[in-house]
Scaffold this motif. Sequence first.
Motif, PDB file in Angstrom:
ATOM      1  N   TYR A  61      -9.118   1.834  -9.070  1.00  0.00           N
ATOM      2  CA  TYR A  61      -7.285   1.149  -9.368  1.00  0.00           C
ATOM      3  C   TYR A  61      -6.781   2.470  -7.803  1.00  0.00           C
ATOM      4  CZ  TYR A  61      -7.717  -1.627 -13.287  1.00  0.00           C
ATOM      5  OH  TYR A  61      -8.323  -3.155 -14.212  1.00  0.00           O
ATOM      6  N   LEU A  62      -7.240   3.535  -8.112  1.00  0.00           N
ATOM      7  CA  LEU A  62      -6.678   3.770  -7.075  1.00  0.00           C
ATOM      8  C   LEU A  62      -7.731   5.151  -6.822  1.00  0.00           C
ATOM      9  CD1 LEU A  62      -3.674   6.199  -9.123  1.00  0.00           C
ATOM     10  CD2 LEU A  62      -3.487   4.541  -7.282  1.00  0.00           C
ATOM     11  N   ASN A  63      -7.622   5.690  -5.373  1.00  0.00           N
ATOM     12  CA  ASN A  63      -8.066   6.434  -4.728  1.00  0.00           C
ATOM     13  C   ASN A  63      -7.785   7.669  -4.304  1.00  0.00           C
ATOM     14  OD1 ASN A  63      -9.950   3.550  -3.370  1.00  0.00           O
ATOM     15  ND2 ASN A  63      -8.519   3.219  -2.362  1.00  0.00           N
ATOM     16  N   VAL A  92      -5.612  -4.753  -7.983  1.00  0.00           N
ATOM     17  CA  VAL A  92      -5.660  -3.211  -7.174  1.00  0.00           C
ATOM     18  C   VAL A  92      -6.331  -2.760  -6.653  1.00  0.00           C
ATOM     19  CG1 VAL A  92      -4.757  -1.164  -7.767  1.00  0.00           C
ATOM     20  CG2 VAL A  92      -3.821  -2.469  -9.086  1.00  0.00           C
ATOM     21  N   ASN A  93      -6.575  -1.944  -5.397  1.00  0.00           N
ATOM     22  CA  ASN A  93      -7.604  -1.715  -4.765  1.00  0.00           C
ATOM     23  C   ASN A  93      -8.895  -3.083  -4.617  1.00  0.00           C
ATOM     24  OD1 ASN A  93      -6.441   0.428  -4.083  1.00  0.00           O
ATOM     25  ND2 ASN A  93      -7.842   2.199  -4.994  1.00  0.00           N
ATOM     26  N   LYS A 100       0.655   5.605  -0.683  1.00  0.00           N
ATOM     27  CA  LYS A 100      -0.031   7.010  -0.824  1.00  0.00           C
ATOM     28  C   LYS A 100       1.333   8.215  -1.118  1.00  0.00           C
ATOM     29  CE  LYS A 100       1.488   9.051   4.053  1.00  0.00           C
ATOM     30  NZ  LYS A 100       0.449   9.597   5.715  1.00  0.00           N
ATOM     31  N   LYS A 140       0.700  -1.346   0.234  1.00  0.00           N
ATOM     32  CA  LYS A 140       0.251  -0.306  -0.108  1.00  0.00           C
ATOM     33  C   LYS A 140       0.737   1.331  -0.177  1.00  0.00           C
ATOM     34  CE  LYS A 140      -1.215  -0.079   5.294  1.00  0.00           C
ATOM     35  NZ  LYS A 140      -1.786   0.200   6.154  1.00  0.00           N
ATOM     36  N   THR A 154      -3.779   6.923  -2.931  1.00  0.00           N
ATOM     37  CA  THR A 154      -3.982   6.057  -1.638  1.00  0.00           C
ATOM     38  C   THR A 154      -4.274   4.721  -2.964  1.00  0.00           C
ATOM     39  OG1 THR A 154      -5.536   5.280  -0.554  1.00  0.00           O
ATOM     40  CG2 THR A 154      -4.659   6.933  -0.077  1.00  0.00           C
ATOM     41  N   VAL A 155      -2.962   3.471  -2.683  1.00  0.00           N
ATOM     42  CA  VAL A 155      -3.699   2.081  -3.220  1.00  0.00           C
ATOM     43  C   VAL A 155      -3.054   1.177  -2.544  1.00  0.00           C
ATOM     44  CG1 VAL A 155      -1.239   2.711  -4.809  1.00  0.00           C
ATOM     45  CG2 VAL A 155      -3.210   1.348  -5.487  1.00  0.00           C
ATOM     46  N   GLU A 156      -3.402  -0.288  -2.420  1.00  0.00           N
ATOM     47  CA  GLU A 156      -3.637  -1.192  -1.730  1.00  0.00           C
ATOM     48  C   GLU A 156      -3.546  -1.835  -3.003  1.00  0.00           C
ATOM     49  OE1 GLU A 156      -6.010  -2.126   1.301  1.00  0.00           O
ATOM     50  OE2 GLU A 156      -5.717  -0.031   2.355  1.00  0.00           O
ATOM     51  N   LYS A 209      -9.832  -5.282  -7.864  1.00  0.00           N
ATOM     52  CA  LYS A 209     -10.366  -5.087  -8.657  1.00  0.00           C
ATOM     53  C   LYS A 209      -9.033  -5.686  -9.796  1.00  0.00           C
ATOM     54  CE  LYS A 209     -12.527  -2.443 -11.314  1.00  0.00           C
ATOM     55  NZ  LYS A 209     -12.274  -1.420 -11.774  1.00  0.00           N
TER      56      LYS A 209
END
Length: 429
Positions: free
Chosen positions: A401-403, A422-423, A378, A376, A410-412, A425
């Motif tokens: 895919y990104l927040n 990713v997120n 940011k 994860k 942010t991403v996980e 998906k």
Amino acid sequence: MKKIYITIVLILASLLIAPKFIGAMVETERQRVLVKLNETDGITLTTSQYSGGWFGADVVSEMKIALEDNNLNEVTITVEEDISFGPVIITDKNWYFGLGYSTAKFKFAALGVDEHIVDIINEKLHVGALLGFSKDVTTFINTDKISYQDTDSVIVSEPFFAQFTLINNEHIIGDFSWGGLDVKGQDERLVIGAVGMSTKQKVVSGDYLAGTAILTGDAIFTVTGISVYNDNSKVFSLDGATLTSEVSLDNDLLALALNYQAKEISASGQYFKEPNVAVLLANIDVHALQELNTAMANLSVNASGEYDTEESLKVLSAVAEKILAKDPNLKITDLSVVTEEGKVATEFNFNINKDLFDSANLNSMALIKALEADAKGKAPMAFLSKLGMAPMVDNFVEQGYLNRHNNEITVEAKYVQSQLTVNGKAFQL
């Protein structure tokens, strides 16, 4: 008063007589260490002359170091030792209590480099070793300031000093300091500031002198700065860097913690503060690692002078199974830097699924198929925009895919059985 005189005479007499007996102890210990060093793969050390006296000895030895590169000849070094016997030892720079003190000079009989460099090494390198009463050995290594110039560059190395003590072949304590390095080429220049290191370690398995030891303990390495110039313009700089490492052992499992941090760094027109990397490698079977150390030190060499590849793979395969059985884990708990727009930070976690790993087929694809990871991170949107990544980031945000929250992206992500999500998906590589 008469008793005082008698005591003084007895002390002086013992100081005069003791070196004769201590000399035999020093020679015995020297032979023991010599045998251990010759067990190290690629090193052969033989004594050609030992001239012992009442207070010391002159020794001439030949050291041969075999190089793995078949295009290079083995390095042959003549070692000339001047050994002083204790209990009181007085040298040019200091005095010590101990069984013996050896100063060594090195003469390179065969080395495929500039003879001027060899002369500098012979003149500027100073090595000494103190054998204590408890058989602990303290090695002193120092160099004078060295300047070297060829047609393309000028190299200036500041004085270097190191002191390491080996106690009972089990504990290593030491530190070194180096004033730095300045290398000037026609258009480029590298400057390394003052460097320091200190360490305190313990041998938990294997043999230190034989080169098979596994160590626990900590070490800290510091450098005041590194700068790289091109056409008198600074293209890279690093200030106030520190690297710490700590190796611990718990229930026969090793753990290695590394942490790198610095005050600031600049490169390619970018400026960052407080770069930090924290890494933790855990659950490493110390017995399997020792098996690997010993096996690699004893690998046979084929007729062409190279290590036997088939035998090496067998060793690696067997050790891999034992290591994976303990579920080793690699974590990057902090990979971050502070930019002008804000902090960029990521963290990672890696595992190898032993049920999916084919130890009989050691290649990159076998590793990728068994790899399991999650991460994860940011970053400030303003920083990504500065790098020209805004359109791509906007596209990934729209696809989920990104927040994005305010100015932060942010991403996980997870990677399991060759599938990246990713997120939450699926993401096709």
